[in-house]
Design a protein around this motif. Structure first.
Motif, PDB file in Angstrom:
ATOM      1  N   THR A  25       0.522  -0.772   0.428  1.00 53.83           N
ATOM      2  CA  THR A  25       0.331  -0.076   0.285  1.00 53.83           C
ATOM      3  C   THR A  25       1.090   0.627  -0.336  1.00 53.83           C
ATOM      4  O   THR A  25       0.885   1.969  -1.005  1.00 53.83           O
ATOM      5  CB  THR A  25      -1.114  -0.312   0.982  1.00 53.83           C
ATOM      6  N   ILE A  26       1.942   1.267   0.559  1.00 52.43           N
ATOM      7  CA  ILE A  26       2.600   2.219   0.943  1.00 52.43           C
ATOM      8  C   ILE A  26       3.176   2.479  -0.560  1.00 52.43           C
ATOM      9  O   ILE A  26       3.600   3.501  -0.816  1.00 52.43           O
ATOM     10  CB  ILE A  26       3.791   2.241   2.013  1.00 52.43           C
ATOM     11  N   VAL A  27       3.849   1.509  -1.114  1.00 48.79           N
ATOM     12  CA  VAL A  27       4.868   1.634  -2.780  1.00 48.79           C
ATOM     13  C   VAL A  27       3.564   2.363  -3.457  1.00 48.79           C
ATOM     14  O   VAL A  27       4.133   3.283  -4.778  1.00 48.79           O
ATOM     15  CB  VAL A  27       5.040  -0.327  -2.941  1.00 48.79           C
ATOM     16  N   ALA A  35       1.716  -3.965 -12.383  1.00 45.63           N
ATOM     17  CA  ALA A  35       0.904  -3.644 -12.614  1.00 45.63           C
ATOM     18  C   ALA A  35       0.806  -2.169 -11.638  1.00 45.63           C
ATOM     19  O   ALA A  35      -0.611  -1.947 -11.267  1.00 45.63           O
ATOM     20  CB  ALA A  35       0.455  -4.971 -11.141  1.00 45.63           C
ATOM     21  N   SER A  36       1.541  -1.259 -11.475  1.00 45.26           N
ATOM     22  CA  SER A  36       1.055  -0.330 -10.418  1.00 45.26           C
ATOM     23  C   SER A  36       1.479   0.986 -11.139  1.00 45.26           C
ATOM     24  O   SER A  36       1.578   1.772 -10.772  1.00 45.26           O
ATOM     25  CB  SER A  36       2.037  -0.021  -8.518  1.00 45.26           C
ATOM     26  N   SER A  37       1.880   0.114 -12.474  1.00 43.79           N
ATOM     27  CA  SER A  37       2.226   1.435 -13.021  1.00 43.79           C
ATOM     28  C   SER A  37       3.081   2.231 -13.282  1.00 43.79           C
ATOM     29  O   SER A  37       3.167   3.507 -12.973  1.00 43.79           O
ATOM     30  CB  SER A  37       0.877   2.869 -13.180  1.00 43.79           C
ATOM     31  N   CYS A  38       4.478   1.653 -12.602  1.00 41.58           N
ATOM     32  CA  CYS A  38       5.557   2.376 -12.656  1.00 41.58           C
ATOM     33  C   CYS A  38       6.284   1.155 -13.515  1.00 41.58           C
ATOM     34  O   CYS A  38       6.717   0.119 -13.185  1.00 41.58           O
ATOM     35  CB  CYS A  38       6.147   2.064 -11.117  1.00 41.58           C
ATOM     36  N   ILE A  74       4.405   5.802  -5.290  1.00 39.70           N
ATOM     37  CA  ILE A  74       3.620   5.539  -7.387  1.00 39.70           C
ATOM     38  C   ILE A  74       2.926   7.040  -7.359  1.00 39.70           C
ATOM     39  O   ILE A  74       3.453   7.517  -8.593  1.00 39.70           O
ATOM     40  CB  ILE A  74       3.222   4.179  -7.846  1.00 39.70           C
ATOM     41  N   GLU A  75       1.737   6.422  -7.035  1.00 38.47           N
ATOM     42  CA  GLU A  75       0.582   7.567  -7.275  1.00 38.47           C
ATOM     43  C   GLU A  75       0.965   8.765  -7.265  1.00 38.47           C
ATOM     44  O   GLU A  75       0.256   9.644  -7.861  1.00 38.47           O
ATOM     45  CB  GLU A  75      -0.687   6.784  -6.811  1.00 38.47           C
TER      46      GLU A  75
END
Length: 93
Positions: A12-14, A44-47, A18-19
């Motif tokens: 969640t922190i990462v 998957a987290s768009s990084c 990123i967001e």
């Protein structure tokens, strides 16, 4: 990045960092990417940028120049990392 794949709180922190960067119009570069699982989590987290031991051990400037020269000649040292893990397995109907 270290425990983001195994720990929901760290994930969640990462994802939040990123967001937040993306919301500010920044390109986010993840540091400490050491496994394919971490790379897939970042994708998957768009990084889409990362650095770490997954891509190679620390090297000297001369070694880096040699790596870049090989890459310029068409040899992609990390080509195997460019394909997503789920796309690496041929699908059958």
């Amino acid at each position: 990045m270290r425990d983001a794949v195994e720990d929901a709180g760290d994930a969640t922190i990462v994802r939040t960092i990123i967001e937040m960067g993306r919301s500010l119009g920044m390109e986010v570069i993840a540091e400490g990417v050491e496994s394919r699982a971490q790379l897939e989590f970042l994708r998957a987290s768009s990084c889409h940028y990362g650095q770490g031991r997954l891509f190679g051990e620390p090297c000297t400037a001369d070694d880096l120049l040699a790596l870049l020269a090989r890459q310029a000649e068409g040899s992609a040292p990390f080509a195997h990392l460019l394909q997503r893990a789920d796309a690496a397995v041929p699908r059958t109907a």
